[in-house]
Design an enzyme around this catalytic site. Structure first.
Site, short mmCIF file in Angstrom:
data_model
loop_
_atom_site.label_atom_id
_atom_site.label_comp_id
_atom_site.label_asym_id
_atom_site.label_seq_id
_atom_site.Cartn_x
_atom_site.Cartn_y
_atom_site.Cartn_z
N TRP A 19 37.67 40.40 28.76
CA TRP A 19 36.64 39.34 29.24
C TRP A 19 35.27 40.15 29.73
O TRP A 19 35.79 41.16 30.59
CB TRP A 19 37.17 38.42 30.51
CG TRP A 19 36.44 37.44 30.84
CD1 TRP A 19 35.46 36.77 30.23
CD2 TRP A 19 36.23 36.63 32.07
NE1 TRP A 19 34.58 35.70 30.71
CE2 TRP A 19 35.05 35.82 32.28
CE3 TRP A 19 36.81 36.99 33.31
CZ2 TRP A 19 34.88 35.19 33.29
CZ3 TRP A 19 36.28 36.35 34.55
CH2 TRP A 19 35.38 35.43 34.53
N TYR A 47 35.12 34.97 24.74
CA TYR A 47 34.47 36.24 25.12
C TYR A 47 33.59 36.93 24.20
O TYR A 47 33.04 37.88 24.73
CB TYR A 47 35.63 37.36 25.20
CG TYR A 47 36.90 36.72 26.32
CD1 TYR A 47 36.93 35.61 26.97
CD2 TYR A 47 38.10 37.38 26.37
CE1 TYR A 47 37.47 35.41 28.02
CE2 TYR A 47 39.17 37.10 27.18
CZ TYR A 47 38.86 35.94 28.05
OH TYR A 47 39.87 35.49 28.74
N HIS A 105 42.72 27.47 26.00
CA HIS A 105 42.03 28.45 26.83
C HIS A 105 42.15 27.68 28.29
O HIS A 105 42.51 28.37 29.29
CB HIS A 105 40.66 28.62 26.60
CG HIS A 105 40.18 29.86 27.27
ND1 HIS A 105 39.40 30.91 26.66
CD2 HIS A 105 40.39 30.45 28.60
CE1 HIS A 105 38.95 31.75 27.44
NE2 HIS A 105 39.67 31.72 28.75
N ASN A 136 45.72 28.50 31.97
CA ASN A 136 45.15 27.57 33.21
C ASN A 136 45.93 26.26 33.30
O ASN A 136 45.30 25.34 33.86
CB ASN A 136 43.62 27.53 33.09
CG ASN A 136 43.11 28.93 33.25
OD1 ASN A 136 43.19 29.58 34.27
ND2 ASN A 136 42.35 29.39 31.94
N SER A 184 43.52 38.36 35.91
CA SER A 184 42.81 38.70 36.87
C SER A 184 43.75 39.34 38.05
O SER A 184 43.80 39.08 39.25
CB SER A 184 41.84 37.73 37.42
OG SER A 184 40.84 37.17 36.50
N PRO A 185 44.58 40.36 37.46
CA PRO A 185 45.65 40.78 38.50
C PRO A 185 45.17 41.57 39.77
O PRO A 185 45.75 41.89 40.54
CB PRO A 185 46.67 41.63 37.62
CG PRO A 185 45.67 42.17 36.52
CD PRO A 185 44.82 40.96 36.30
N LEU A 186 43.92 42.07 39.33
CA LEU A 186 43.26 42.80 40.45
C LEU A 186 42.40 41.73 41.17
O LEU A 186 41.36 42.47 41.95
CB LEU A 186 42.39 44.00 39.93
CG LEU A 186 43.30 45.01 39.22
CD1 LEU A 186 42.58 46.02 38.55
CD2 LEU A 186 44.44 45.42 39.99
N SER A 228 39.61 46.75 31.96
CA SER A 228 38.96 47.91 32.33
C SER A 228 38.16 48.40 31.15
O SER A 228 38.62 48.55 30.40
CB SER A 228 39.73 49.16 32.93
OG SER A 228 38.86 49.96 33.53
P1 NAP Z 1 40.78 42.03 36.83
O1 NAP Z 1 41.49 42.52 35.64
O2 NAP Z 1 41.49 41.65 38.04
O3 NAP Z 1 39.75 43.16 37.42
C1 NAP Z 1 38.73 43.78 36.51
C2 NAP Z 1 37.97 44.30 37.54
O4 NAP Z 1 38.73 45.61 38.18
C3 NAP Z 1 36.96 45.06 36.70
O5 NAP Z 1 35.55 45.32 37.71
C4 NAP Z 1 37.42 46.61 36.54
O6 NAP Z 1 36.32 47.47 36.47
C5 NAP Z 1 38.24 46.84 37.92
N1 NAP Z 1 39.30 47.82 37.68
C6 NAP Z 1 40.01 47.74 36.59
N2 NAP Z 1 41.12 48.56 36.68
C7 NAP Z 1 40.78 49.57 37.99
C8 NAP Z 1 41.38 50.43 38.66
N3 NAP Z 1 42.27 51.06 38.39
N4 NAP Z 1 40.58 50.94 39.98
C9 NAP Z 1 39.51 50.29 40.43
N5 NAP Z 1 38.79 49.30 39.60
C10 NAP Z 1 39.47 48.76 38.65
O7 NAP Z 1 39.77 40.74 36.31
P2 NAP Z 1 39.47 40.10 35.02
O8 NAP Z 1 38.68 40.80 34.12
O9 NAP Z 1 39.10 38.76 35.58
O10 NAP Z 1 40.88 39.73 34.42
C11 NAP Z 1 41.85 40.63 33.53
C12 NAP Z 1 41.84 39.82 32.06
O11 NAP Z 1 42.53 38.39 32.11
C13 NAP Z 1 40.32 39.34 31.61
O12 NAP Z 1 39.58 40.55 30.84
C14 NAP Z 1 40.84 38.45 30.44
O13 NAP Z 1 41.24 39.20 29.25
C15 NAP Z 1 41.61 37.69 31.16
N6 NAP Z 1 41.33 36.46 31.90
C16 NAP Z 1 41.75 35.01 31.35
C17 NAP Z 1 41.21 33.80 31.96
C18 NAP Z 1 41.53 32.44 31.40
O14 NAP Z 1 41.06 31.62 31.84
N7 NAP Z 1 42.70 32.55 30.62
C19 NAP Z 1 40.17 34.28 33.02
C20 NAP Z 1 39.93 35.36 33.52
C21 NAP Z 1 40.48 36.62 32.87
P3 NAP Z 1 36.20 48.85 35.40
O15 NAP Z 1 36.08 47.95 33.95
O16 NAP Z 1 35.07 49.60 36.05
O17 NAP Z 1 37.42 49.48 35.66
#
Ligand code: NAP
Length: 272
Positions: A19, A47, A105, A136, A184-186, A228
Site C-alpha cells: 500500500w 493501490y 477489500h 476488514n 499494518s503490523p507496525l 517497506s
Molecule cells: P505497516 O506495515 O504497519 O508500516 C509501514 C511503515 O513502517 C512504513 O512507513 C515503513 O517505512 C515502516 N517500516 C517497515 N519496516 C520497518 C522497520 N523494520 N523499521 C522501521 N520502520 C519500518 O503499515 P501499512 O503499510 O499500513 O500495512 C502493511 C500492509 O498491509 C499494506 O502495505 C497493505 O498491503 C496492507 N494493508 C491492507 C489494508 C486493508 O484494508 N486490507 C489496510 C492497510 C494496509 P519504510 O518503507 O521506510 O521501511
C-alpha cells in the site's frame, strides 16, 4: 521463513505489503523482497500498483507458483458481473493468469454479501483465484460471509498489532481454520517508539519493529504483511524467526488502545 498452514495450504508467515508504493519504488521493493526471500506479496486494485507488482514477479528468477499473491477487489463493485470484470482487469494489470487469494477489500453496507461472495466464487470457479476471502470484516460479518459463500473463506485481513490485537476475531478464525492476515503490523510505523518494544529489542538484540513482528508471527493462525520500501527494513522484517518472546512478554506487548491505533495512523498520514 516459517509458514502457517490453513485449509491444507502453507502461507509464508511474513509477506510484503505494498500500500502507498507506486511506480519504480514499488517494482524495486517487490524485486528486492523476492531476492531477499519473501514469497508472499499483498496488493489491491485500489493501490494502483498491480502493474509494478506483476512486473517485479515476472522479472524475478522466482517462479510465479512459488509466490503467494493476493489482490483485492474494491467494494464499489457490488454485483457479480462487475466483480468479475474488475478482477479480470486486475489479472491483466498483474500479468498473471491467477492470484492465490482474492479478497473483498471492505464490507459495503449497501451491497449484498451473498452477491459479493457469489462474485468472488465465480472468479474462483473460473480459475482467476485459488482462494477467496474478506478484509476488514468483523466476526459477525465474517460469519455472514461464511454462511453465503460456496468456497471456504480463506482469510480475514485486518489491522492487527499490539495496540489492536483483535482477540475475538482471532479466536473465531482459529476455531474455524481461517487465516488471520495482520495488516499494518507496525501500526503504520507508529509502534516503533513503544517503550516495551524498545526494552525487549535491547534484550534480544533486535529492533522494535522486529519485536512487534515477532509478537504477531508467534501467534497461531496469524501471518503478517509489513510494508517497506527500504532494503534494510525488508531484510530486517524477515529476520524474526531466530528468537522467541516468553509467554509473559507476549502478554506485556499486547496493549489494546484505540487511541494509540488512531494516533499511529494520523502520524503516518501527516508524516510526523
Ligand atoms: P505497516 O506495515 O504497519 O508500516 C509501514 C511503515 O513502517 C512504513 O512507513 C515503513 O517505512 C515502516 N517500516 C517497515 N519496516 C520497518 C522497520 N523494520 N523499521 C522501521 N520502520 C519500518 O503499515 P501499512 O503499510 O499500513 O500495512 C502493511 C500492509 O498491509 C499494506 O502495505 C497493505 O498491503 C496492507 N494493508 C491492507 C489494508 C486493508 O484494508 N486490507 C489496510 C492497510 C494496509 P519504510 O518503507 O521506510 O521501511
Amino acid at each position: 521463513m516459517e509458514y502457517e498452514t490453513v485449509q491444507g495450504e502453507e502461507v509464508p508467515k511474513i509477506g510484503l505489503g505494498t500500500w502507498r508504493m507506486h511506480g519504480e519504488i514499488c517494482r524495486q521493493a517487490v524485486a528486492t523482497a523476492l531476492e531477499a526471500g519473501y514469497r508472499h506479496v499483498d496488493t489491491a486494485q485500489a493501490y494502483d500498483n498491480e502493474r509494478q507488482v506483476g512486473r517485479a514477479i515476472a522479472e524475478s528468477p522466482v517462479a510465479r507458483e512459488d509466490v503467494f499473491l493476493t489482490t483485492k477487489v474494491w467494494p464499489g463493485h457490488v454485483d457479480r458481473a462487475s466483480i468479475r470484470s474488475s478482477v479480470a482487469s486486475s489479472l491483466a494489470q498483474l500479468g498473471v493468469e491467477y492470484v492465490d487469494l482474492l479478497l473483498i477489500h471492505w464490507p459495503n453496507p449497501i451491497a449484498s454479501t451473498a452477491e459479493v461472495m457469489a462474485g468472488l466464487n465465480d472468479c474462483r470457479d473460473e480459475g482467476f483465484t485459488r482462494h477467496v476471502g474478506v478484509s476488514n470484516f468483523g466476526a459477525d460479518q465474517l460469519k455472514t460471509a461464511r454462511a453465503v459463500s460456496d468456497a471456504p473463506i480463506f482469510t480475514d485481513q485486518v489491522q492487527f498489532h499490539p495496540y489492536q490485537p483483535q482477540r475475538d476475531l482471532r479466536a473465531y478464525c482459529q476455531a474455524h481454520d481461517i487465516l488471520l492476515t495482520a495488516y499494518s503490523p507496525l501500526a503504520h510505523g507508529g509502534i516503533l517508539r513503544d517503550d516495551v518494544l524498545g526494552e525487549l529489542a535491547v534484550k534480544y538484540d533486535k529492533s522494535p519493529a522486529q519485536v512487534a513482528l515477532r509478537w504477531v508471527v508467534q501467534q497461531d493462525g496469524v501471518v503478517a504483511i509489513p510494508k517497506s520500501a527500504s532494503e534494510a527494513h525488508l531484510r530486517e522484517n524477515l529476520d524474526v524467526f531466530d528468537f522467541r518472546l516468553t509467554a509473559t512478554e507476549m502478554v506485556r506487548v499486547e496493549r489494546p488502545s484505540m487511541l494509540k491505533t488512531g494516533a499511529s495512523f494520523l502520524r503516518s498520514r501527516l508524516g510526523v
